[in-house]
Scaffold this motif. Structure first.
Motif, PDB file in Angstrom:
ATOM      1  N   GLU A  37       0.633  -1.205  -0.345  1.00  0.00           N
ATOM      2  CA  GLU A  37      -0.282   0.112   0.022  1.00  0.00           C
ATOM      3  C   GLU A  37       1.182   1.311  -0.221  1.00  0.00           C
ATOM      4  N   LYS A  38       2.006   1.463   1.042  1.00  0.00           N
ATOM      5  CA  LYS A  38       3.303   2.073   0.555  1.00  0.00           C
ATOM      6  C   LYS A  38       3.462   2.470  -0.711  1.00  0.00           C
ATOM      7  N   GLN A  59      -7.228   9.661  -7.569  1.00  0.00           N
ATOM      8  CA  GLN A  59      -7.531  10.829  -7.746  1.00  0.00           C
ATOM      9  C   GLN A  59      -7.075  10.958  -9.511  1.00  0.00           C
ATOM     10  N   ALA A 108       1.797   5.876  -7.801  1.00  0.00           N
ATOM     11  CA  ALA A 108       0.785   6.461  -8.163  1.00  0.00           C
ATOM     12  C   ALA A 108       0.942   8.135  -8.746  1.00  0.00           C
ATOM     13  N   ASN A 147      -5.156   2.461  -6.734  1.00  0.00           N
ATOM     14  CA  ASN A 147      -4.747   3.931  -5.603  1.00  0.00           C
ATOM     15  C   ASN A 147      -5.038   5.534  -7.098  1.00  0.00           C
ATOM     16  N   ASP A 163       9.149   0.407  -0.097  1.00  0.00           N
ATOM     17  CA  ASP A 163       8.636   0.630   1.717  1.00  0.00           C
ATOM     18  C   ASP A 163       9.716   1.392   2.937  1.00  0.00           C
ATOM     19  N   THR A 194       0.741   3.767  -3.058  1.00  0.00           N
ATOM     20  CA  THR A 194       0.787   5.221  -2.810  1.00  0.00           C
ATOM     21  C   THR A 194       2.116   6.554  -3.738  1.00  0.00           C
TER      22      THR A 194
END
Length: 279
Positions: A91-92, A124, A98, A121, A247, A95
């Motif tokens: 997940e890190k 946006q 992205a 992710n 990460d 993000t």
């Protein structure tokens, strides 16, 4: 009293190796220098202990250290099992990766659960064209982010739910259409200073190589459990990438090699900075 006994036991080979194995299992990934300092023994002693523990199947020996069995990517691990493996690290990475994607750009994404997390992710973003061999990516992409989605054809690997085949499309006439992208976001199985980026499957490696060759910029996505390891098939040397998104900061040897090859490290403490492709 028990602390004194534990301290004495560290200097006995059997006791030290048991504690060393437990420490590696808990930490996930360690260096020889870190272990030597922690257990108060020489680097040569640590290397011998790690070699023996590796031969016994207790851990996995890497260049400059070791990783626990729990952090080793298994080539036969199915997607549903890998989804929860190193989930926080993925997940890190997702993000951060992205942040490298520009609105209106064309991106290529390969198979894997780290790239799947990236797709989720992109909420946006707007007006993206996405080409992928990851069969889970189309369903994970936020509808508001995407203009067009294309799936590369080929044989489907059921374990990874990804296709393997040519990175190309054909017109109705049968002619092959040349394709390219602004940014390739490629998840790999291992990263090392000497072998570069590697994976376990030959067909996937060939497809990843072709994606890299069609990209103006390249971002390699790999969590820290993959550092200092080498798998069966090389995807590319380190310098092919513009970014390594991860990460955690790698050990000095790999960090120096990345810097020498002009690969920008993108880690949680270092926000990504989109840049033009190298000439």
């Amino acid at each position: 009293m028990s602390e004194d006994r534990d301290e004495r036991q560290r200097h006995l080979p059997a006791g030290r190796k048991a504690q060393l194995a437990a420490y590696v299992a808990d930490a996930g990934q360690v260096t020889v220098g870190e272990l030597a300092e922690r257990f108060g023994v020489s680097i040569d002693t640590v290397r011998r202990d790690l070699d023996q523990l590796s031969a016994e199947g207790v851990l996995v020996r890497t260049y400059g250290g070791a990783v626990s069995l729990a952090t080793v990517s298994r080539t036969d691990r199915a997607v549903d099992q890998r989804l929860t493996f190193q989930e926080r690290g993925k997940e890190k990475i997702a993000t951060l990766a992205a942040g490298l994607v520009k609105d209106g750009s064309t991106i290529m994404i390969n198979g894997g659960t780290t790239t799947l997390a990236l797709a989720r992710n992109l909420r946006q973003h707007r007006d993206l064209t996405v080409a992928t061999n990851n069969l889970l990516v189309p369903g994970a992409l936020p509808p508001t982010a995407v203009r067009d989605i294309y799936i590369f054809g080929g044989a489907v690997r059921s374990l990874t739910l990804a296709t393997v085949g040519p990175v190309s499309f054909r017109a109705n006439t049968g002619a092959e259409l040349d394709v390219s992208c602004d940014l390739a976001l490629i998840g790999v199985g291992a990263v090392s200073a000497d072998a570069g980026y590697t994976t376990s499957n030959l067909a996937e490696a060939a497809m990843m190589q072709e994606m890299l060759s069609r990209a103006t910029r390249v971002a390699i996505l790999a969590d820290s459990s993959k550092f200092g390891r080498r798998l069966f098939a090389q995807v590319s040397e380190l310098g092919v990438a513009d970014y390594l998104v991860t990460d955690r900061m790698p050990a000095p040897e790999l960090r120096d090699a990345l810097e020498a090859n002009e690969v920008e490290l993108v880690v949680p403490a270092t926000p990504p900075r989109p840049r033009e492709a190298r000439g």
